[in-house]
Structure formats: C-alpha cells, structure tokens
Write an enzyme that holds these catalytic residues in place. Structure first.
Site, PDB file in Angstrom:
ATOM      1  N   ASP A   1       0.839  -1.199   0.000  1.00 55.50           N
ATOM      2  CA  ASP A   1       0.000   0.000   0.000  1.00 55.50           C
ATOM      3  C   ASP A   1       0.869   1.241   0.000  1.00 55.50           C
ATOM      4  OD1 ASP A   1      -2.634  -1.019   0.203  1.00 55.50           O
ATOM      5  OD2 ASP A   1      -2.324  -1.455   2.314  1.00 55.50           O
TER       6      ASP A   1
ATOM      7  N   TYR B   1       2.099   4.784   1.583  1.00 58.48           N
ATOM      8  CA  TYR B   1       2.130   5.310   2.949  1.00 58.48           C
ATOM      9  C   TYR B   1       0.882   6.169   3.172  1.00 58.48           C
ATOM     10  CZ  TYR B   1       7.106   4.032   2.864  1.00 58.48           C
ATOM     11  OH  TYR B   1       8.293   3.356   2.766  1.00 58.48           O
TER      12      TYR B   1
ATOM     13  N   PHE C   1       7.680   1.998  -1.390  1.00 62.97           N
ATOM     14  CA  PHE C   1       8.751   2.202  -0.405  1.00 62.97           C
ATOM     15  C   PHE C   1       9.320   3.626  -0.403  1.00 62.97           C
ATOM     16  CE2 PHE C   1       8.828  -2.398  -1.242  1.00 62.97           C
ATOM     17  CZ  PHE C   1       8.651  -2.874   0.036  1.00 62.97           C
TER      18      PHE C   1
ATOM     19  N   HIS D   1      10.473  -9.310   4.619  1.00 60.84           N
ATOM     20  CA  HIS D   1      10.154  -7.890   4.391  1.00 60.84           C
ATOM     21  C   HIS D   1      11.116  -7.015   5.191  1.00 60.84           C
ATOM     22  CE1 HIS D   1       7.761  -4.168   4.325  1.00 60.84           C
ATOM     23  NE2 HIS D   1       7.151  -4.685   3.274  1.00 60.84           N
TER      24      HIS D   1
END
Length: 222
Positions: free
Chosen positions: A65, A67, A78, A187
C-alpha cells in the site's frame, strides 16, 4: 480519474482500462478524492508508470500500500516525497544497501533516481485513505496490478522481480521464473527484517544478474 502514464503502458494495458472492474474502481477512487483525504496526490497515482516506461523496465519492486501519513506517498513503493522522514522499512532498505554495496545511507527517501533507471516500484494498491492503512484494498487495484505483473512476465525477458515478504511473494506467483530472475526474502519492516532481509544482498544480486545479461547495472545511490 485521469490515467496519466507513459504511452508504452497505455498500449500494454489498454484492455484493462476497458474492463468493468476498472471502471468501478475509477468511480470509487474519484469519489474518495472528492470526499476524503487520499494519498498519494491524485497526480501521483500512476507515478511508478510515468517514471518507468514499459520498454525501460529492468527490475520490479513490489510493495503493498502507499504510505498513509501526511505528505509521505509519492506513487512509488517504499519511496517518500522529498523532505519526509525516512519510514522504518526504507531505513532498513538503506541499511542493507550500505551493508551490501557500501553505499552511504541517504537522508532522502525519494527513490525516483531508481525509477529513472528502470526500477518499477509497484504497490499492489495504488491509493489509500489518510491514516487508514489498507482502506483501498479489494476495490480493484489488485486485479489491475496483477495484470501489470503478468504483462511484464509474458512480454519481456530477463527482468529482476524483488519480492520482500509473504504478500509480495504471493503477488508474484504468476511470474515465469524460466524467463526472469526472482529475489525473495523477508520484508524490510522492523518486524521482519531480522528474519532474512538483512544479509540477503538484493542489490548486488540484481546487478550481478544484469551484468550477466549484458544489461546496464543500477546505480543504487539516492
């Protein structure tokens, strides 16, 4: 919703834009922007595509998703807008980059320099309501981004797919691994990074693969 993206993508994805689910998604997203605070800014929804044409894609870095904090999301997975504090996952990505290639940890979280070199930073969901993580999941974005990944896998060769965490790995299930190089690890979030992300060396592995195919390596410095 103005689908602003490079013309090469419009050609590849033209059938998706005509499908019922995408029209429903468009109506939903347009109404959300009218009535709520949604990230990224509407002009940045398709930034991943606008910064990296279909023809130029070398690496696909899959996120989940955008931020959902004020001013953070800039349409690249990212990545955060200039001037924003580094989010924890990105801080860990920079730590691994430093360990892997000795590149100094940047104070900028804007990953557009990667995008300009062929790194498609693709979130599975391209929009989100402010302070409400996952709020635009299961509205159609996942079907759209699945189509993106499938088109890349089918129509190109020798791509590097970087899949961090279980969600991205599931998202990459349709990648043709006989044609492409897939890097998988934990992750980079603080909850998972010590379970296999740190020490996974994705940046040097990517460049080694590109070099082996006589393709230009990525300058990972931000």
């Amino acid at each position: 919703m103005d689908v602003k993206l490079d013309t090469s993508w419009k050609e590849v994805l033209k059938n998706e834009f005509e499908k019922d689910y995408f029209k429903t998604l468009t109506d939903f997203v347009r109404n959300e922007y009218k009535t709520k605070t949604i990230y990224p800014p509407a002009s940045k929804i398709f930034s991943a595509f606008d910064n990296t044409s279909f023809d130029d894609v070398k690496i696909v870095l899959i996120g989940q998703d955008p931020y959902h904090g004020v001013g953070q999301a800039n349409g690249l997975s990212f990545s955060v807008a200039d001037g924003m504090k580094l989010p924890p996952s990105l801080r860990n990505i920079y730590k691994e980059l430093n360990e892997d290639l000795g590149i100094e940890i940047s104070t900028s979280g804007n990953l557009e320099p990667w995008a300009k070199q062929g790194v498609l930073m693709l979130n599975a969901t391209l929009t989100v309501e402010a302070s409400n993580a996952g709020s635009h999941q299961n509205k159609g974005w996942e079907e759209f981004t699945d189509a993106v990944i499938e088109a890349l896998s089918n129509q190109k060769e020798n791509l590097v797919f970087i899949l961090w965490g279980a969600y991205a790995q599931k998202k990459g299930a349709k990648i043709n691994r006989s044609k492409h190089f897939v890097i998988e690890s934990a992750h980079p979030s603080p909850f998972a990074a010590h379970r296999g992300f740190f020490g996974s060396k994705p940046f040097s592995k990517t460049n080694s693969f590109l070099k082996s195919k006589n393709l230009k390596e990525i300058d990972w410095k931000v």
